[in-house]
Design an enzyme around this catalytic site. Structure first.
Site, PDB file in Angstrom:
ATOM      1  N   CYS A 113      15.969  75.122  52.801  1.00 23.66           N
ATOM      2  CA  CYS A 113      17.150  74.242  52.915  1.00 23.66           C
ATOM      3  C   CYS A 113      17.978  74.441  53.958  1.00 23.66           C
ATOM      4  CB  CYS A 113      17.552  74.113  51.660  1.00 23.66           C
ATOM      5  SG  CYS A 113      19.214  73.532  51.518  1.00 23.66           S
TER       6      CYS A 113
ATOM      7  N   CYS B 284      17.446  69.114  48.385  1.00 18.03           N
ATOM      8  CA  CYS B 284      17.229  70.391  47.560  1.00 18.03           C
ATOM      9  C   CYS B 284      17.396  70.602  46.358  1.00 18.03           C
ATOM     10  CB  CYS B 284      18.097  71.323  48.583  1.00 18.03           C
ATOM     11  SG  CYS B 284      18.011  73.232  47.947  1.00 18.03           S
TER      12      CYS B 284
ATOM     13  N   HIS C 292      17.425  53.400  44.172  1.00 22.34           N
ATOM     14  CA  HIS C 292      16.488  54.379  43.796  1.00 22.34           C
ATOM     15  C   HIS C 292      16.032  55.178  44.976  1.00 22.34           C
ATOM     16  CE1 HIS C 292      14.841  51.245  40.566  1.00 22.34           C
ATOM     17  NE2 HIS C 292      16.091  51.683  40.001  1.00 22.34           N
TER      18      HIS C 292
ATOM     19  N   THR D  64      11.156  41.504  41.914  1.00 19.83           N
ATOM     20  CA  THR D  64      11.221  42.419  41.003  1.00 19.83           C
ATOM     21  C   THR D  64      10.967  41.663  39.420  1.00 19.83           C
ATOM     22  OG1 THR D  64      12.797  43.960  39.892  1.00 19.83           O
ATOM     23  CG2 THR D  64      13.817  41.909  40.551  1.00 19.83           C
TER      24      THR D  64
HETATM   25  C1  BV8 Z   1      18.525  55.569  34.076  1.00 19.99           C
HETATM   26  C2  BV8 Z   1      12.002  55.411  42.595  1.00 19.99           C
HETATM   27  C3  BV8 Z   1      20.423  56.478  32.995  1.00 19.99           C
HETATM   28  C4  BV8 Z   1      10.784  56.300  42.619  1.00 19.99           C
HETATM   29  C5  BV8 Z   1      11.869  54.222  40.496  1.00 19.99           C
HETATM   30  C6  BV8 Z   1      12.907  54.826  27.686  1.00 19.99           C
HETATM   31  C7  BV8 Z   1      12.678  56.446  27.966  1.00 19.99           C
HETATM   32  C8  BV8 Z   1      13.168  56.737  29.279  1.00 19.99           C
HETATM   33  C9  BV8 Z   1      13.817  56.145  29.996  1.00 19.99           C
HETATM   34  C10 BV8 Z   1      14.074  54.553  29.655  1.00 19.99           C
HETATM   35  C11 BV8 Z   1      13.440  54.001  28.312  1.00 19.99           C
HETATM   36  N1  BV8 Z   1      13.823  52.683  28.519  1.00 19.99           N
HETATM   37  C12 BV8 Z   1      14.634  52.531  29.539  1.00 19.99           C
HETATM   38  C13 BV8 Z   1      14.966  53.692  30.181  1.00 19.99           C
HETATM   39  C14 BV8 Z   1      15.367  53.859  31.559  1.00 19.99           C
HETATM   40  C15 BV8 Z   1      14.524  53.619  32.596  1.00 19.99           C
HETATM   41  C16 BV8 Z   1      13.786  52.647  32.662  1.00 19.99           C
HETATM   42  O1  BV8 Z   1      14.208  51.434  32.832  1.00 19.99           O
HETATM   43  N2  BV8 Z   1      12.281  52.625  32.132  1.00 19.99           N
HETATM   44  C17 BV8 Z   1      11.369  51.448  32.333  1.00 19.99           C
HETATM   45  C18 BV8 Z   1       9.941  51.660  32.578  1.00 19.99           C
HETATM   46  C19 BV8 Z   1      11.500  50.826  30.527  1.00 19.99           C
HETATM   47  N3  BV8 Z   1      15.317  53.679  33.878  1.00 19.99           N
HETATM   48  C20 BV8 Z   1      15.680  54.959  34.263  1.00 19.99           C
HETATM   49  O2  BV8 Z   1      15.277  55.892  34.004  1.00 19.99           O
HETATM   50  C21 BV8 Z   1      16.727  54.838  35.517  1.00 19.99           C
HETATM   51  N4  BV8 Z   1      17.856  55.567  35.188  1.00 19.99           N
HETATM   52  O3  BV8 Z   1      18.349  54.451  33.331  1.00 19.99           O
HETATM   53  O4  BV8 Z   1      19.599  56.339  34.046  1.00 19.99           O
HETATM   54  C22 BV8 Z   1      21.731  55.542  33.528  1.00 19.99           C
HETATM   55  C23 BV8 Z   1      21.749  54.254  33.603  1.00 19.99           C
HETATM   56  C24 BV8 Z   1      22.917  53.728  33.922  1.00 19.99           C
HETATM   57  C25 BV8 Z   1      24.051  54.300  34.398  1.00 19.99           C
HETATM   58  C26 BV8 Z   1      23.706  55.627  34.702  1.00 19.99           C
HETATM   59  C27 BV8 Z   1      22.402  56.495  34.080  1.00 19.99           C
HETATM   60  C28 BV8 Z   1      16.083  55.167  36.824  1.00 19.99           C
HETATM   61  C29 BV8 Z   1      14.781  54.051  37.183  1.00 19.99           C
HETATM   62  C30 BV8 Z   1      14.468  54.498  38.780  1.00 19.99           C
HETATM   63  C31 BV8 Z   1      12.948  54.846  38.609  1.00 19.99           C
HETATM   64  N5  BV8 Z   1      12.514  55.011  39.850  1.00 19.99           N
HETATM   65  N6  BV8 Z   1      11.473  54.206  41.977  1.00 19.99           N
HETATM   66  C32 BV8 Z   1       9.630  55.826  43.278  1.00 19.99           C
HETATM   67  O5  BV8 Z   1       9.718  54.490  43.749  1.00 19.99           O
HETATM   68  O6  BV8 Z   1       8.508  56.411  43.500  1.00 19.99           O
HETATM   69  S1  BV8 Z   1      11.767  52.740  40.016  1.00 19.99           S
HETATM   70  C33 BV8 Z   1      10.070  52.143  40.630  1.00 19.99           C
HETATM   71  O7  BV8 Z   1       9.533  51.008  39.622  1.00 19.99           O
HETATM   72  C34 BV8 Z   1      10.298  51.189  41.749  1.00 19.99           C
HETATM   73  O8  BV8 Z   1      11.249  52.023  42.480  1.00 19.99           O
HETATM   74  C35 BV8 Z   1      10.599  49.906  41.129  1.00 19.99           C
HETATM   75  O9  BV8 Z   1      11.932  49.921  41.192  1.00 19.99           O
HETATM   76  C36 BV8 Z   1      10.045  49.934  39.819  1.00 19.99           C
HETATM   77  C37 BV8 Z   1       9.235  48.799  39.677  1.00 19.99           C
HETATM   78  O10 BV8 Z   1      10.138  47.726  39.765  1.00 19.99           O
HETATM   79  P1  BV8 Z   1       9.763  46.505  40.553  1.00 19.99           P
HETATM   80  O11 BV8 Z   1      10.615  46.906  41.961  1.00 19.99           O
HETATM   81  O12 BV8 Z   1      10.631  45.296  39.930  1.00 19.99           O
HETATM   82  O13 BV8 Z   1       8.601  46.386  40.979  1.00 19.99           O
HETATM   83  P2  BV8 Z   1       7.287  45.751  40.146  1.00 19.99           P
HETATM   84  O14 BV8 Z   1       6.027  46.236  40.600  1.00 19.99           O
HETATM   85  O15 BV8 Z   1       7.721  46.150  38.667  1.00 19.99           O
HETATM   86  O16 BV8 Z   1       7.344  44.039  40.167  1.00 19.99           O
HETATM   87  C38 BV8 Z   1       6.881  43.592  41.422  1.00 19.99           C
HETATM   88  C39 BV8 Z   1       7.396  42.243  41.371  1.00 19.99           C
HETATM   89  O17 BV8 Z   1       6.948  41.670  42.512  1.00 19.99           O
HETATM   90  C40 BV8 Z   1       6.635  41.333  40.289  1.00 19.99           C
HETATM   91  O18 BV8 Z   1       7.387  40.559  39.390  1.00 19.99           O
HETATM   92  C41 BV8 Z   1       5.520  40.220  41.156  1.00 19.99           C
HETATM   93  O19 BV8 Z   1       5.431  39.394  40.462  1.00 19.99           O
HETATM   94  C42 BV8 Z   1       6.454  40.417  42.229  1.00 19.99           C
HETATM   95  N7  BV8 Z   1       5.660  40.138  43.540  1.00 19.99           N
HETATM   96  C43 BV8 Z   1       4.604  40.656  43.994  1.00 19.99           C
HETATM   97  N8  BV8 Z   1       4.067  40.145  45.118  1.00 19.99           N
HETATM   98  C44 BV8 Z   1       4.870  39.334  45.352  1.00 19.99           C
HETATM   99  C45 BV8 Z   1       5.869  39.223  44.340  1.00 19.99           C
HETATM  100  N9  BV8 Z   1       6.811  38.331  44.615  1.00 19.99           N
HETATM  101  C46 BV8 Z   1       7.109  37.795  45.765  1.00 19.99           C
HETATM  102  N10 BV8 Z   1       6.231  37.821  46.781  1.00 19.99           N
HETATM  103  C47 BV8 Z   1       5.157  38.650  46.580  1.00 19.99           C
HETATM  104  N11 BV8 Z   1       4.291  38.702  47.616  1.00 19.99           N
END
Ligand code: BV8
Length: 225
Positions: A132, A113, A105, A173
């Protein structure tokens, strides 16, 4: 044995970086659409760059935790049989010694740019006046992170590693963001054993052969040992 590890925001939580889920889907009070989409950036580039500037500044006051360090040690032991894929945009894995690492990500410490796509390091704030280094245009710098709707980085390398690994480990995750969330399923189809390390059950827990529960900074070092 070939090992692939996928990390998410949970591995950095104990370092003080808030996870996406813990903020009830809001990042510092902003909705995903406002700050993590290309449309949001087009609507208000200043807001988006301020949001990422604040997250980049936070990197200066947080440290890797024992989970990051344990993965660095595991990589030292396994060398080319190890690959770390992270969804996180922080630099804590690098600072803990990880080298065989893909930021699918993107990275907070890089900027891009919008005119020519040139990517360059970004230690400080991004501002509208930034010029840039390649095309010399202004008003076009954005964080080099992958927003929703954009294609993640490194998918070919990730696909190859996931289909060849013997062990796939998901750490901190929620398994809600695609295509990262589908990597475990892909690994299993190709015969890998799946382990999930998380503080709680996730939407994907049922897919895993083994689920280790607890804070990453305690469970990951124990698992690595
Ligand atoms: C794509 C960068 C096509 C930015 C991030 C409907 C409409 C539009 C889009 C979609 C849709 N349905 C699906 C999609 C696709 C979309 C998507 O998945 N949406 C979701 C919300 C439904 N995905 C995309 O758009 C991706 N691109 O699909 O392009 C494609 C596909 C394939 C091939 C070619 C092209 C792009 C997604 C990337 C988005 N950018 N980050 C930034 O960070 O500012 S994602 C962002 O949210 C984070 O980076 C992170 O990845 C994500 C959150 O996920 P997690 O890392 O899992 O974190 P989260 O908070 O959710 O969970 C934390 C976990 O840790 C929990 O389970 C918790 O229990 C645990 N935890 C907490 N504390 C602890 C712990 N575990 C252990 N110890 C602890 N102490």
């Amino acid at each position: 044995m070939k090992v692939v590890v996928l990390t998410g925001a949970g591995i950095s939580a104990e370092s003080g970086i808030r996870t996406f889920r813990d903020s009830n889907g809001l990042w510092e009070g902003h909705s995903v659409d406002q700050v993590a989409t290309r449309i949001g950036f087009g609507r208000d580039p200043g807001l988006v760059n301020r949001f990422y500037n604040q997250r980049r500044q936070q990197l200066g006051v947080v440290q890797p935790n024992a989970a990051h360090r344990a993965l660095g040690e595991l990589e030292n032991a396994l060398a080319d049989d190890f690959l770390l894929i992270t969804q996180n945009v922080d630099d804590l894995h690098e600072r803990a010694g990880s080298v065989r690492l893909i930021h699918m990500h993107g990275e907070l410490l890089n900027k891009r740019c919008i005119w020519c796509s040139f990517v360059s390091p970004c230690a400080g704030d991004i501002s509208p006046e930034d010029v840039c280094g390649k095309c010399s245009r202004e008003m076009g710098m954005r964080p080099d992170v992958v927003w929703f709707g954009e294609t993640p980085y490194g998918l070919d390398r990730i696909q190859a590693a996931v289909t060849e690994c013997d062990l796939f480990v998901a750490i901190g995750t929620s398994g809600l963001v695609e295509p990262a969330s589908r990597l475990a399923t892909k690994a299993k189809v190709y015969g890998a054993r799946l382990v999930e390390i998380n503080a709680a059950d996730t939407a994907r827990s049922a897919e895993f052969d083994e689920c280790l529960r607890g804070p990453a900074s305690q469970v990951v070092p124990q698992w690595v040992d």
